[in-house]
Design a protein around this motif. Structure first.
Motif, PDB file in Angstrom:
ATOM      1  N   TYR A  90       0.831  -1.203   0.000  1.00 15.87           N
ATOM      2  CA  TYR A  90       0.000   0.000   0.000  1.00 15.87           C
ATOM      3  C   TYR A  90       0.865   1.252   0.000  1.00 15.87           C
ATOM      4  O   TYR A  90       0.615   2.200  -0.757  1.00 15.87           O
ATOM      5  N   GLY A  91       1.877   1.255   0.858  1.00 16.52           N
ATOM      6  CA  GLY A  91       2.744   2.424   0.944  1.00 16.52           C
ATOM      7  C   GLY A  91       3.404   2.732  -0.386  1.00 16.52           C
ATOM      8  O   GLY A  91       3.413   3.876  -0.839  1.00 16.52           O
ATOM      9  N   LEU A  92       3.937   1.716  -1.008  1.00 12.74           N
ATOM     10  CA  LEU A  92       4.605   1.919  -2.293  1.00 12.74           C
ATOM     11  C   LEU A  92       3.655   2.516  -3.317  1.00 12.74           C
ATOM     12  O   LEU A  92       3.972   3.498  -4.002  1.00 12.74           O
ATOM     13  N   MET A 129       2.294   6.086  -2.324  1.00 11.92           N
ATOM     14  CA  MET A 129       3.324   7.103  -2.541  1.00 11.92           C
ATOM     15  C   MET A 129       3.416   7.470  -4.014  1.00 11.92           C
ATOM     16  O   MET A 129       3.522   8.651  -4.375  1.00 11.92           O
TER      17      MET A 129
END
Lengths: 243, 243
Positions: B196-198, B201
């Motif tokens: 999710y973070g990747l 971002m």
DNA sequence: AATTTCAGTGAACGCCGTTAACTATCGCAA
DNA sequence: TTGCGATAGTTAACGGCGTTCACTGAAATT
């Protein structure tokens, strides 16, 4: 540049009051609740007056977002300075401060770290220049990682792999922070992404269906992250090296 | 339940047309561009007519968000089925499909994975029930990880640490997916958060100031992630175990 | 003292969500 | 077949919004 004229003082105060009003609306009602008419009403003014200070609502929101970036950065810098000289302690303290601020200020977090929208993209537009808030913000995390690396290199994917995969794509980073070792650049990107993911998932309620409380998971991941930054490179090849 | 009446058919078609219009506006102008009046205009109707189908704009947007969740889940399930029987291949293919969809549909991604707003929180509200889109979505990733674990346990933080930190906080997850080994729950939470973070971002332009292109970084992190899911537990204590 | 600069006002335009009262049509039952 | 309730749609209106324009009055400059 000593004496600001009377006009300048009043103007500055008005700008600040407008931003304060915008932030109050942001906090109480979300981004969409920010309206020139409401701000003006709170100030005892009429809406068109605000156009003397900001060319549009979008510009006002962008300015507010910039301020929030700086507020958060200053908070993290203070946290870092309070954490002593050990880079790992600095990173831990900064990460916790980042999460605490984000959880305490979900609307503000959403504004600067959430989805940009047509009509709310002024910040992502001029994004390559080194003075960009995001860039200055990143620097706060990069420095301790770099310190750590200089003291003793930590475990990363093999540098030749990093160079091959990331080498040509780090120009923006180089532009603002000079020539970083590719291992440091990777450690920052990977670590910041994980930190961002953790906090964004929590603030955006993406954990709700799985976990009742995100703090312990955050602390756990923080431990894993810092452990990785302290792990000696065994010989050279760490987790996954397939070339 | 064989024959839908004529009324039901027409109603269904109207609902679909309304959602289509809403999505078109979402894609071209962002969430804020979704308006009942614009949708109605595109349909050759007047705005109040839409209230025969949705009680409010917010409800319509929530319904659209639910559809998007399902669309993405079906896409990932198809990707998984095309990836063969090996769980790691399934995870790789699903992760890439997730990123591809998100990058190709930033507005949709922002709607379901971005900041909830007062006036756009209908989905996060009834969030604990197992039928929630987020929960069904998570299941798609959990299954391969569980398969993998059953075949051969992978490297995680020590289970006693996991139990201590996460044990009491996984009720929502248990509610929808039964009793998972705590190591599997952790691997999912950690992995999904990184994924999710990747993607967030990248989609939210948080990488722009650092990296020109996020795909290689994504692939790199994907390798690290899957490597971790394939690493045998040395004896028991992996990266960082302090108790 | 005259003039320019600047903050602020009021009215207006065209959007928006939502409600209320009303009309016409569709589908079903007597 | 007639009648009637449910349903889908209308128009009109209310209050809110960003933004523009023409205007006023005061402050600063010359």
């Amino acid at each position: 540049m000593a004496a600001p004229t009377r006009r300048e003082r009043l103007r500055k105060a008005a700008v600040a009051e407008i931003k304060d009003g915008a932030r109050r609306l942001l906090v109480t009602g979300g981004v969409d609740a920010i309206s020139l008419r409401a701000i003006a009403r709170d100030m005892g003014m009429t809406a068109p007056a605000i156009y003397r200070y900001f060319p549009s609502l979008e510009a006002l929101v962008a300015a507010l977002a910039g301020d929030l970036y700086d507020e958060l950065r200053l908070l993290l810098e203070t946290a870092r300075d309070d954490a002593g000289a050990e880079p790992v302690d600095q990173l831990l303290t900064m990460s916790r401060a980042f999460r605490a601020w984000s959880v305490a200020h979900p609307a503000e977090f959403g504004l600067i770290f959430g989805a940009p929208t047509p009509g709310r993209n002024a910040l992502v537009d001029g994004c390559v220049d080194p003075g960009h808030p995001g860039s200055r913000f990143g620097a706060v995390f990069i420095q301790p990682i770099l310190d750590l690396w200089r003291r003793s290199p930590f475990r990363t994917p093999p540098p030749e792999l990093l160079r091959q995969r990331l080498g040509g794509r780090l120009e923006p980073l180089r532009l603002s922070h000079g020539e970083l070792p590719v291992e440091v650049a990777y450690a920052f990107l990977s670590g910041w992404t994980r930190l961002y993911g953790l906090v964004a998932m929590e603030v955006f309620h993406q954990f709700d269906w799985a976990v009742t409380e995100a703090e312990e998971l955050f602390e756990l991941e923080l431990e894993m992250l810092t452990a990785q930054l302290l792990a000696d490179p065994p010989n050279q090849a760490p987790l996954g090296a397939k070339g």
